[in-house]
Design an enzyme around this catalytic site. Structure first.
Site, PDB file in Angstrom:
ATOM      1  N   HIS A 120       0.850  -1.227  -0.131  1.00  0.00           N
ATOM      2  CA  HIS A 120      -0.017   0.070   0.097  1.00  0.00           C
ATOM      3  C   HIS A 120       0.955   1.303   0.031  1.00  0.00           C
ATOM      4  O   HIS A 120       0.559   2.215  -0.432  1.00  0.00           O
ATOM      5  CB  HIS A 120      -0.715  -0.032   1.301  1.00  0.00           C
ATOM      6  CG  HIS A 120      -2.209  -0.761   1.289  1.00  0.00           C
ATOM      7  ND1 HIS A 120      -3.272  -0.411   0.404  1.00  0.00           N
ATOM      8  CD2 HIS A 120      -2.484  -2.152   1.564  1.00  0.00           C
ATOM      9  CE1 HIS A 120      -4.186  -1.507   0.637  1.00  0.00           C
ATOM     10  NE2 HIS A 120      -3.621  -2.451   1.271  1.00  0.00           N
ATOM     11  N   ASP A 127      -7.554  -2.024  -1.558  1.00  0.00           N
ATOM     12  CA  ASP A 127      -8.339  -2.727  -0.559  1.00  0.00           C
ATOM     13  C   ASP A 127      -9.927  -2.435  -1.176  1.00  0.00           C
ATOM     14  O   ASP A 127     -10.315  -1.078  -1.170  1.00  0.00           O
ATOM     15  CB  ASP A 127      -8.465  -2.680   0.769  1.00  0.00           C
ATOM     16  CG  ASP A 127      -7.116  -2.860   1.433  1.00  0.00           C
ATOM     17  OD1 ASP A 127      -6.543  -3.763   0.801  1.00  0.00           O
ATOM     18  OD2 ASP A 127      -6.985  -2.485   2.452  1.00  0.00           O
ATOM     19  N   GLU A 187      -6.723 -12.353   2.439  1.00  0.00           N
ATOM     20  CA  GLU A 187      -7.652 -11.245   2.629  1.00  0.00           C
ATOM     21  C   GLU A 187      -8.384 -11.072   1.271  1.00  0.00           C
ATOM     22  O   GLU A 187      -7.961 -10.641   0.370  1.00  0.00           O
ATOM     23  CB  GLU A 187      -6.954  -9.949   2.915  1.00  0.00           C
ATOM     24  CG  GLU A 187      -6.042  -9.837   4.093  1.00  0.00           C
ATOM     25  CD  GLU A 187      -5.498  -8.622   4.408  1.00  0.00           C
ATOM     26  OE1 GLU A 187      -5.374  -7.582   3.350  1.00  0.00           O
ATOM     27  OE2 GLU A 187      -4.620  -8.337   5.282  1.00  0.00           O
ATOM     28  N   HIS A 190      -7.950  -7.611  -0.575  1.00  0.00           N
ATOM     29  CA  HIS A 190      -6.722  -6.861  -0.853  1.00  0.00           C
ATOM     30  C   HIS A 190      -6.186  -7.428  -2.342  1.00  0.00           C
ATOM     31  O   HIS A 190      -5.959  -8.660  -2.506  1.00  0.00           O
ATOM     32  CB  HIS A 190      -5.738  -7.225   0.157  1.00  0.00           C
ATOM     33  CG  HIS A 190      -4.259  -6.842  -0.108  1.00  0.00           C
ATOM     34  ND1 HIS A 190      -3.859  -5.623   0.650  1.00  0.00           N
ATOM     35  CD2 HIS A 190      -3.401  -7.138  -0.705  1.00  0.00           C
ATOM     36  CE1 HIS A 190      -2.451  -5.366   0.206  1.00  0.00           C
ATOM     37  NE2 HIS A 190      -2.487  -6.176  -0.492  1.00  0.00           N
TER      38      HIS A 190
HETATM   39  C1  LIG Z   1      -4.820  -4.087   6.818  1.00  0.00           C
HETATM   40  C2  LIG Z   1      -5.238  -4.555   5.474  1.00  0.00           C
HETATM   41  N1  LIG Z   1      -6.518  -3.875   4.936  1.00  0.00           N
HETATM   42  C3  LIG Z   1      -4.177  -4.959   4.357  1.00  0.00           C
HETATM   43  O1  LIG Z   1      -4.062  -3.928   3.568  1.00  0.00           O
HETATM   44  N2  LIG Z   1      -3.392  -5.784   4.736  1.00  0.00           N
HETATM   45  C4  LIG Z   1      -2.006  -6.014   3.643  1.00  0.00           C
HETATM   46  C5  LIG Z   1      -1.421  -7.375   3.868  1.00  0.00           C
HETATM   47  C6  LIG Z   1      -1.024  -4.942   3.948  1.00  0.00           C
HETATM   48  O2  LIG Z   1      -0.968  -4.327   4.724  1.00  0.00           O
HETATM   49  O3  LIG Z   1      -0.528  -4.728   2.719  1.00  0.00           O
HETATM   50 ZN   LIG Z   2      -4.608  -4.056   1.440  1.00  0.00          ZN
END
Ligand SMILES: C[C@@H](N)C(=O)N[C@H](C)C(=O)O
Ligand SMILES: [Zn+2]
EC number: 3.4.13.22
Length: 220
Positions: A120, A127, A187, A190
């Site tokens: 991110h 997301d 997830e 994601h």
């Molecule tokens: C925290 C969750 N929404 C997320 O984005 N997880 C992934 C693995 C990340 O932090 O890159």
């Molecule tokens: Zn994510």
């Protein structure tokens, strides 16, 4: 269930990054639906690398009629990533007092990426979920449910989901995969394009995007 490669897997960190320098663009201005739940004063969470945003537009076009992508969080500043990671690792430490630092890092990476690898914070991960004219579709769990909160049903291929939720996940995954994204299998929400995890899973020699700083709209 398919074999899962976690973000903390050493193979992810070994992927070299050759940043192609693409800017962060505003996904709202590009016509995507943005959910307000992660909105921040600078609009950072709706920024995304331009090449990934083009792929996202392709994914949206591949959805069945009447469905749209609903973007919840794309770019995430590094300090926020650290906060998420440290917070969840602490939660796990309370639940598992016998875990070593390495075990905690690995377990935390089922839900949050270690900051030094964070897709991110490279503007590469997003997301999102699906919606129609009535609102968000049922995906089996709320977005950002941890493995503990959801009893593992946040895993994309989790068993025992209501059939409609499983079908909704399959629609999202199919459109995103066809446009070149890789899902994080712990997830359902994601996806990423161009980061190290994407490169490893799609057998590319290098990642296209490394950490990037966003300071406000004049940066874009
Ligand atoms: C925290 C969750 N929404 C997320 O984005 N997880 C992934 C693995 C990340 O932090 O890159
Ligand atoms: Zn994510």
């Amino acid at each position: 269930m398919r074999d899962i490669v976690l973000m903390a897997d050493p193979r992810v960190a070994r992927i070299p990054v050759v940043d192609n320098g693409e800017p962060l663009v505003d996904l709202e201005a590009a016509g995507f639906l943005i959910d307000p739940r992660h909105e921040d004063p600078l609009g950072a969470s709706r920024r995304y690398r331009s090449g990934a945003a083009e792929r996202l537009a392709q994914a949206e076009k591949l959805l069945p009629a009447g469905l749209r992508l609903l973007v919840v969080e794309a770019y995430r500043p590094l300090e926020l990533q650290r906060k998420y990671f440290d917070g969840y690792r602490e939660e796990l430490a309370q639940l598992n007092p016998g875990y070593s630092a390495e075990q905690l890092r690995t377990a935390a990476s089922r839900y949050v990426s270690p900051p030094e690898l964070a897709p991110h914070s490279a503007g590469a991960a997003i997301d999102l979920t699906l919606c129609d004219a009535e609102g968000e579709l049922d995906m089996g769990t709320i977005m950002n449910a941890t493995p503990e909160q959801s009893d593992g049903r946040c895993y994309t291929d989790a068993e025992g989901l209501p059939p409609q939720a499983a079908e909704n996940r399959a629609i999202l995954v199919e459109a995103m995969h066809s446009a070149g994204f890789v899902n994080y299998p712990t997830e359902w929400w994601h996806f990423s394009y161009g980061d190290r995890y994407w490169a490893l899973m799609s057998r590319r020699p290098e990642a296209l995007y490394g950490p990037i700083e966003y300071r406000g709209p004049l940066d874009a």
